[in-house]
Design an enzyme around this catalytic site. Structure first.
Site, PDB file in Angstrom:
ATOM      1  N   CYS A 227       3.327 -22.840   5.405  1.00 57.34           N
ATOM      2  CA  CYS A 227       4.173 -21.791   5.997  1.00 57.34           C
ATOM      3  C   CYS A 227       4.766 -22.211   7.343  1.00 57.34           C
ATOM      4  CB  CYS A 227       3.377 -20.500   6.159  1.00 57.34           C
ATOM      5  SG  CYS A 227       2.593 -20.006   4.630  1.00 57.34           S
TER       6      CYS A 227
ATOM      7  N   HIS B 225       6.800 -16.337  11.098  1.00 54.69           N
ATOM      8  CA  HIS B 225       6.467 -16.388   9.675  1.00 54.69           C
ATOM      9  C   HIS B 225       6.003 -14.988   9.274  1.00 54.69           C
ATOM     10  CE1 HIS B 225       4.665 -17.173   5.928  1.00 54.69           C
ATOM     11  NE2 HIS B 225       3.414 -17.220   6.357  1.00 54.69           N
TER      12      HIS B 225
ATOM     13  N   ASN C 299       5.173 -12.339   1.780  1.00 51.57           N
ATOM     14  CA  ASN C 299       5.057 -13.653   2.404  1.00 51.57           C
ATOM     15  C   ASN C 299       5.753 -14.686   1.506  1.00 51.57           C
ATOM     16  OD1 ASN C 299       4.150 -16.172   3.241  1.00 51.57           O
ATOM     17  ND2 ASN C 299       2.086 -15.459   3.739  1.00 51.57           N
TER      18      ASN C 299
HETATM   19  O1  UT7 Z   1       1.003 -17.545   4.918  1.00 49.93           O
HETATM   20  C1  UT7 Z   1      -0.191 -18.048   5.352  1.00 49.93           C
HETATM   21  C2  UT7 Z   1      -0.819 -17.159   6.304  1.00 49.93           C
HETATM   22  N1  UT7 Z   1      -1.531 -16.122   5.615  1.00 49.93           N
HETATM   23  C3  UT7 Z   1      -1.970 -15.098   6.287  1.00 49.93           C
HETATM   24  O2  UT7 Z   1      -1.710 -15.018   7.463  1.00 49.93           O
HETATM   25  C4  UT7 Z   1      -2.839 -14.066   5.600  1.00 49.93           C
HETATM   26  C5  UT7 Z   1      -3.929 -13.616   6.543  1.00 49.93           C
HETATM   27  N2  UT7 Z   1      -4.844 -12.671   5.983  1.00 49.93           N
HETATM   28  C6  UT7 Z   1      -4.519 -11.382   5.692  1.00 49.93           C
HETATM   29  O3  UT7 Z   1      -3.384 -10.995   5.798  1.00 49.93           O
HETATM   30  C7  UT7 Z   1      -5.623 -10.455   5.313  1.00 49.93           C
HETATM   31  O4  UT7 Z   1      -6.860 -11.073   5.524  1.00 49.93           O
HETATM   32  C8  UT7 Z   1      -5.557  -9.922   3.841  1.00 49.93           C
HETATM   33  C9  UT7 Z   1      -4.387  -9.002   3.690  1.00 49.93           C
HETATM   34  C10 UT7 Z   1      -5.479 -11.086   2.886  1.00 49.93           C
HETATM   35  C11 UT7 Z   1      -6.835  -9.133   3.540  1.00 49.93           C
HETATM   36  O5  UT7 Z   1      -6.934  -8.043   4.428  1.00 49.93           O
HETATM   37  P1  UT7 Z   1      -8.308  -7.716   5.160  1.00 49.93           P
HETATM   38  O6  UT7 Z   1      -8.109  -6.519   5.946  1.00 49.93           O
HETATM   39  O7  UT7 Z   1      -8.735  -8.964   5.865  1.00 49.93           O
HETATM   40  O8  UT7 Z   1      -9.233  -7.376   3.942  1.00 49.93           O
HETATM   41  P2  UT7 Z   1     -10.626  -8.060   3.540  1.00 49.93           P
HETATM   42  O9  UT7 Z   1     -10.364  -9.361   2.844  1.00 49.93           O
HETATM   43  O10 UT7 Z   1     -11.549  -8.062   4.719  1.00 49.93           O
HETATM   44  O11 UT7 Z   1     -11.175  -7.015   2.519  1.00 49.93           O
HETATM   45  C12 UT7 Z   1     -11.532  -5.683   2.898  1.00 49.93           C
HETATM   46  C13 UT7 Z   1     -11.863  -4.900   1.651  1.00 49.93           C
HETATM   47  C14 UT7 Z   1     -12.821  -5.646   0.727  1.00 49.93           C
HETATM   48  O12 UT7 Z   1     -13.645  -4.698   0.106  1.00 49.93           O
HETATM   49  P3  UT7 Z   1     -15.156  -4.486   0.598  1.00 49.93           P
HETATM   50  O13 UT7 Z   1     -15.821  -5.805   0.450  1.00 49.93           O
HETATM   51  O14 UT7 Z   1     -15.047  -4.044   2.027  1.00 49.93           O
HETATM   52  O15 UT7 Z   1     -15.677  -3.425  -0.330  1.00 49.93           O
HETATM   53  C15 UT7 Z   1     -11.922  -6.263  -0.297  1.00 49.93           C
HETATM   54  O16 UT7 Z   1     -12.578  -6.484  -1.522  1.00 49.93           O
HETATM   55  O17 UT7 Z   1     -10.668  -4.713   0.892  1.00 49.93           O
HETATM   56  C16 UT7 Z   1     -10.865  -5.207  -0.435  1.00 49.93           C
HETATM   57  N3  UT7 Z   1      -9.585  -5.745  -0.876  1.00 49.93           N
HETATM   58  C17 UT7 Z   1      -8.670  -5.016  -1.511  1.00 49.93           C
HETATM   59  N4  UT7 Z   1      -8.660  -3.722  -1.879  1.00 49.93           N
HETATM   60  C18 UT7 Z   1      -7.568  -3.283  -2.501  1.00 49.93           C
HETATM   61  C19 UT7 Z   1      -9.109  -7.011  -0.751  1.00 49.93           C
HETATM   62  N5  UT7 Z   1      -7.897  -7.108  -1.292  1.00 49.93           N
HETATM   63  C20 UT7 Z   1      -7.609  -5.887  -1.776  1.00 49.93           C
HETATM   64  C21 UT7 Z   1      -6.483  -5.357  -2.441  1.00 49.93           C
HETATM   65  N6  UT7 Z   1      -6.511  -4.059  -2.784  1.00 49.93           N
HETATM   66  N7  UT7 Z   1      -5.406  -6.107  -2.734  1.00 49.93           N
END
Ligand code: UT7
Length: 405
Positions: free
Chosen positions: A127, A269, A299
């Site tokens: 990216c 980005h 993205n």
């Molecule tokens: O281009 C390269 C650069 N990329 C980035 O900058 C991406 C950076 N990361 C992010 O944007 C975020 O980390 C994500 C959007 C990928 C994830 O968001 P988050 O707030 O960090 O969520 P998490 O991974 O900590 O998950 C929180 C909860 C989890 O459930 P539990 O374990 O708390 O019960 C996940 O299983 O949200 C759940 N979860 C979802 N729920 C509904 C993860 N993905 C989803 C989803 N829909 N799509």
């Protein structure tokens, strides 16, 4: 790698600057909404919007690819720049989803454009790729070795998504953006850039594919990720992203001799709206200094900065002499920031019939390709027949000689 405005001693007296003089974008028509995604994986529109700011993204159709999207963006950028393909010296395509490992997607686009005087290569910095590529092009211009360059960020992320992984498939989309850079003695253009990498985060984000570590085509990568599908440790990448935006934007401004208050717009980005809010807080600026269109495209990896740049220009958010900042971050880990003093210098009288000449160049390129491919085929067939004839002649001579004995 750090390059600064005043770091080019050989050209102090007659400085050459690299200006962005053309821009264009192309996104597929097909829209995939959060509601559509909720039918594929366990997620919801509310969750995606709240955690990322994304509402929808574009998905490439059957006949679209990284090269076709990149070509369309490039043609638009050439139109704005009023440049002919034959005037291009260099084409760089920043992408993580090239048509092939090699030959490069850039070579394909070079051929389609009829840019017969240009060198072409793909650049892999995930990216951050677009900022890396603009830096490479700008430095080539500033060194005096080339006059003009086309830089494209193009991706078809939908082709490498694991559609069962809700942690990644909700984030990404397809699209392309391009810029044309040209040499000028008018001060401005690319003022500074900071390119960085931290390979210790190699395993946090990637697309395993067949590489030099593989002796056979494996089912899964050595650390268990699905082959040819993207994987990401979202939480770690999130923390990394917010940290490096603040750090590298500050460094790039410092190198350009500017302050945050001199900046009209940051074109980052487009990964996650929350990352931008968090970076704005730590840079102590209003969040709207960041251009954001992540809600409509998600993205698009290396394409996200040039797409956001095109929309910022369309919306009148960039004016002559504005200082703008590009900042990219992603797999590698890599990150990069760049300060650009905006302004398209006037070049010698705009030449008439440029649009028609560009169209003719694309038409000619098609026929040139066909003619060259046909001539290669004919030469190959002829060379296959000739040794056969020679062998037959030698065989007949041997038979004749043995009959004589
Ligand atoms: O281009 C390269 C650069 N990329 C980035 O900058 C991406 C950076 N990361 C992010 O944007 C975020 O980390 C994500 C959007 C990928 C994830 O968001 P988050 O707030 O960090 O969520 P998490 O991974 O900590 O998950 C929180 C909860 C989890 O459930 P539990 O374990 O708390 O019960 C996940 O299983 O949200 C759940 N979860 C979802 N729920 C509904 C993860 N993905 C989803 C989803 N829909 N799509």
């Amino acid at each position: 790698m750090v390059t600064r405005k005043n770091d080019i001693p050989p050209f102090q007296e007659n400085a050459i600057y690299a200006h962005i003089v053309g821009w264009g974008m192309s996104v597929p028509e097909q829209v995939l909404t959060n509601h559509d995604l909720a039918a594929i994986v366990e997620t919801s529109d509310e969750w995606i919007q709240a955690r990322t700011g994304i509402k929808e993204r574009r998905i490439a159709g059957e006949n679209e690819s990284t090269a076709t999207l990149g070509l369309k963006a490039a043609q638009k950028a050439l139109e704005v720049a009023e440049l002919l393909p034959i005037e291009l010296d260099l084409i760089i395509v920043a992408t993580s989803t090239p048509e092939n490992i090699f030959p490069s997607t850039a070579s394909l686009i070079q051929d389609w454009l009829g840019a017969v005087r240009a060198g072409a290569f793909d650049l892999s910095a995930a990216c951050s790729g677009f900022v890396y590529a603009v830096n490479m092009a700008a430095q080539s211009i500033r060194s005096g070795s080339i006059q003009s360059a086309l830089v494209i960020g193009s991706e078809t992320m939908s082709r490498v998504m694991d559609w069962q992984d809700r942690g990644t498939c909700i984030l990404f989309g397809d699209g392309a953006g391009a810029v044309v850079l040209r040499a000028s003695d008018v001060e401005g253009g690319v003022l500074s850039s900071v390119l960085r990498s931290d390979g210790s985060g190699w395993d946090l984000l990637g697309i395993p594919t067949v590489g030099s570590m593989d002796v056979h085509i494996p089912e899964a990568s050595p650390n268990g990720h699905k082959m040819h599908k993207m994987h990401m440790n979202g939480g770690e990448v999130f923390k990394f992203a917010t940290r490096v935006i603040t750090e590298s934007v500050t460094q790039a401004l410092d190198l350009a001799g500017l302050e945050m208050s001199d900046v009209a717009l940051i074109v980052p980005h487009q990964a996650n709206a929350r990352i931008l809010h968090s970076a704005a807080r730590s840079l102590k600026v209003e969040a709207d200094i960041f251009m954001s269109n992540v809600d409509r495209y998600g993205n698009t990896s290396a394409a996200s900065i040039p797409i956001a740049l095109c929309e910022a220009i369309q919306q009148g958010r960039i004016q002559q002499d504005d200082n703008i900042v590009f900042v990219g971050f992603g797999g590698g880990l890599t990150w990069a920031s760049m300060v650009v003093k905006w302004g398209t210098p006037e070049y010698a009288a705009r030449r008439a019939l440029y649009q028609q000449r560009r169209e003719f160049s694309y038409f000619l390129a098609r026929w040139r390709r066909r003619a060259l491919q046909w001539s290669r085929r004919i030469t190959e067939t002829v060379s296959r027949i000739r040794p056969e004839r020679g062998r037959m002649r030698r065989l007949r001579r041997k038979i004749d000689q043995s009959n004589l004995r």
